[in-house]
Design an enzyme around this catalytic site. Structure first.
Site, short mmCIF file in Angstrom:
data_model
loop_
_atom_site.label_atom_id
_atom_site.label_comp_id
_atom_site.label_asym_id
_atom_site.label_seq_id
_atom_site.Cartn_x
_atom_site.Cartn_y
_atom_site.Cartn_z
N ASP A 260 -19.82 44.37 -12.36
CA ASP A 260 -18.48 44.92 -11.59
C ASP A 260 -18.03 43.63 -11.25
OD1 ASP A 260 -16.97 46.84 -10.61
OD2 ASP A 260 -17.65 46.14 -8.63
N GLU A 344 -15.53 45.84 -17.13
CA GLU A 344 -14.44 46.70 -17.13
C GLU A 344 -13.35 45.70 -17.74
OE1 GLU A 344 -13.37 47.92 -13.08
OE2 GLU A 344 -14.29 46.11 -12.39
N CYS A 406 -20.42 59.28 -9.03
CA CYS A 406 -21.56 59.01 -8.43
C CYS A 406 -22.49 58.79 -9.47
CB CYS A 406 -22.02 60.12 -7.73
SG CYS A 406 -23.78 60.28 -7.22
N CYS A 409 -25.57 61.55 -9.76
CA CYS A 409 -25.64 62.82 -10.24
C CYS A 409 -24.31 63.18 -11.00
CB CYS A 409 -25.22 64.08 -8.87
SG CYS A 409 -23.78 63.92 -8.11
N CYS A 425 -22.56 60.54 -1.59
CA CYS A 425 -22.01 61.60 -2.49
C CYS A 425 -22.08 62.91 -1.75
CB CYS A 425 -22.81 61.56 -3.75
SG CYS A 425 -22.41 62.84 -4.73
N CYS A 428 -24.84 65.06 -4.22
CA CYS A 428 -26.28 64.96 -4.08
C CYS A 428 -26.64 64.12 -2.90
CB CYS A 428 -26.60 64.26 -5.28
SG CYS A 428 -26.35 62.58 -5.56
N ASP A 435 -19.81 48.62 -5.16
CA ASP A 435 -19.87 47.83 -6.28
C ASP A 435 -21.09 48.07 -7.02
OD1 ASP A 435 -17.64 46.56 -5.18
OD2 ASP A 435 -18.63 45.00 -4.39
#
Ligand SMILES: [Zn+2]
Length: 478
Positions: A260, A344, A406, A409, A425, A428, A435
């Site tokens: 990232d 990315e 997330c 999950c 989250c 979950c 990051d």
């Protein structure tokens, strides 16, 4: 000469003259070249004529690679080099003027070989005999660069070639095989002795890293940056062995890492490791902004303005060096340890934040530029190292919600403000570092894409870059 070239479907073409004449060729063109332009006919067997360089296809596993070193010419050498830079610039400009004149006035197209024959004339002419103090092959290379610039222009990938200006254009000179001598140091392989044509003695080079042992340089380019430092770029053809592939133990898949790119840390790995920005921002950002401000206060054309500009150029050069070295170590390690590397699309990362607040805008803008350059350099290095060493770089689509999802999950959370560094989250209850979570998602998505490509009919070699935005094509055409 705006009327001498027109555009056709995006590429430049030569336009007919005012009297409607199109290109003149054959015996008539020869006569014009000889009589009006001073370009002698080609004399076979009597004179060695420069042959257009044949593009040698390198062997499959060799790659051309450029190594750049700082060098320290002696005062006599420096003087000769500066003369050479000037002669290259002069030759380039003169070749350009001759080509323009030939076309504008006679509708005769000159090529590289023509301008080389004209060069022979210039070297022997009364007023320009000083050109003989410079190696002729080096001057031919200047004409070669001009020819390449025209080639790009006509292909539509470059602008119309312009005159080079002293102090504005980069000082450089290119030496091909006959223009230099190379002797490898047997005690320190990969380093050696470089002697340039028309130069007294060998060049002092700081071998910051050795060349691959046993290679012979193909081409050298000596240059001087605006801060007055000399460099020699050595082009070699080297054989690069792919690294052995790295797979997880017990028949697991390829070893992969999600990366990232960010502001808080330059790179966050999916295992939680954070790599800081080379401390360029803190160290030089403010200084650069100061220098730039003071430059704007200096009077145009003044000596002080010149000095300020040099100082900025020197700082930029330093920043680029430090950044390249720091990133080099990082990317080598990442490529060694992993088979698949996932990032990315850079377009996303660079949208991250615009400067806030009035007074800080300029500084923020500069910081921004440094950051962008760091990410760009990182991706550039990952791309070529993946290609060299048999790894795969996966570039995930810009619309992939790497931050919001997330990684435990798979639920999609709310949009997060940039100030939020960690979140939990709702689905979950997992608590995420912003990051690291993004890097994990990237890794997973990258492996999914890699799997799609790997599952294609066998016999395919895994590509060194998989770009999500081009995936549909890859899968459909297979
Ligand atoms: Zn969750």
């Amino acid at each position: 000469m705006p009327s001498d070239y027109r555009t056709e479907g995006g590429t430049a073409v030569e336009a007919a003259g005012e009297d409607g004449r199109l290109r003149v060729s054959g015996a008539e063109a020869k006569r014009v070249k000889r009589e009006a332009l001073g370009v002698p006919d080609r004399v076979k067997h009597q004179q060695r004529v420069a042959v257009p360089m044949q593009r040698r296809t390198p062997e499959a596993d060799t790659r051309q690679r450029v190594y750049r070193y700082r060098c320290y010419p002696s005062p006599a050498q420096a003087e000769q080099l500066i003369k050479t830079f000037g002669a290259c610039r002069w030759t380039y400009n003169e070749g350009l003027a001759l080509r323009d004149k030939a076309w504008r006035e006679h509708r005769v197209a000159l090529g590289f070989a023509d301008s080389c024959r004209a060069l022979t004339g210039w070297r022997n002419a009364e007023g320009t005999r000083w050109l003989q103090e410079v190696s002729s092959t080096v001057l031919q290379q200047a004409l070669r660069h001009l020819d390449a610039a025209f080639g790009r222009f006509f292909k539509g990938s470059g602008r119309q070639p312009k005159r080079k200006k002293k102090g504005r254009s980069r000082d450089s000179a290119t030496y091909v095989r006959t223009g230099f001598r190379w002797g490898e140091d047997t005690e320190r392989p990969g380093t050696g002795l470089i002697a340039l044509a028309k130069q007294p003695g060998p060049l002092r080079v700081r071998w910051s890293r050795p060349l691959p042992a046993g290679v012979r340089p193909v081409k050298l380019t000596v240059s001087r940056d605006r801060a007055g430092r000399f460099f020699v770029s050595v082009l070699v053809e080297e054989r690069i062995k792919p690294l052995p592939p790295v797979f997880l133990r017990d028949g697991g898949g390829p070893k992969a890492v999600g990366l990232d790119l960010g502001l808080a840390a330059l790179v966050t790995l999916d295992d939680g490791e954070k790599v800081d920005h080379p401390r360029l921002l803190k160290k030089y950002g403010a200084k650069l902004a100061d220098l730039q401000r003071s430059l704007h206060r200096k009077e145009r054309g003044s000596r002080n303005r010149d000095k300020a500009r040099q100082e900025i150029a020197r700082l930029y050069a330093l920043i680029a060096d430090v950044r390249r070295d720091a990133l080099d170590q990082l990317t080598t390690r990442l490529v060694r340890e992993n088979q698949v590397l996932v990032v990315e699309d850079l377009a996303v990362a660079s949208l991250v934040r615009s400067p806030r607040g009035k007074g800080r805008r300029r500084k923020a803008g500069l910081n921004r530029a440094i950051l962008d350059a760091a990410w760009g350099e990182l991706l550039r290095q990952l791309r070529y190292k993946c290609a060299w060493y048999g790894r795969t770089l996966v570039i995930v689509d810009r619309f992939f919600p790497s931050t919001r999802r997330c990684s435990a999950c798979g639920a999609t959370g709310p949009k997060l403000d940039l100030s939020v560094r960690s979140w939990s989250c709702d689905g979950c209850g997992a608590v995420h570092d912003r990051d690291v979570n993004a890097a994990r998602n990237l890794r997973e998505e990258g492996l999914r894409l890699y799997g799609l490509v790997a599952a294609l009919p066998p016999g395919r070699v895994m590509p060194s870059v998989i770009k999500a935005s081009e995936m549909p094509d890859v899968v459909l055409t297979a």
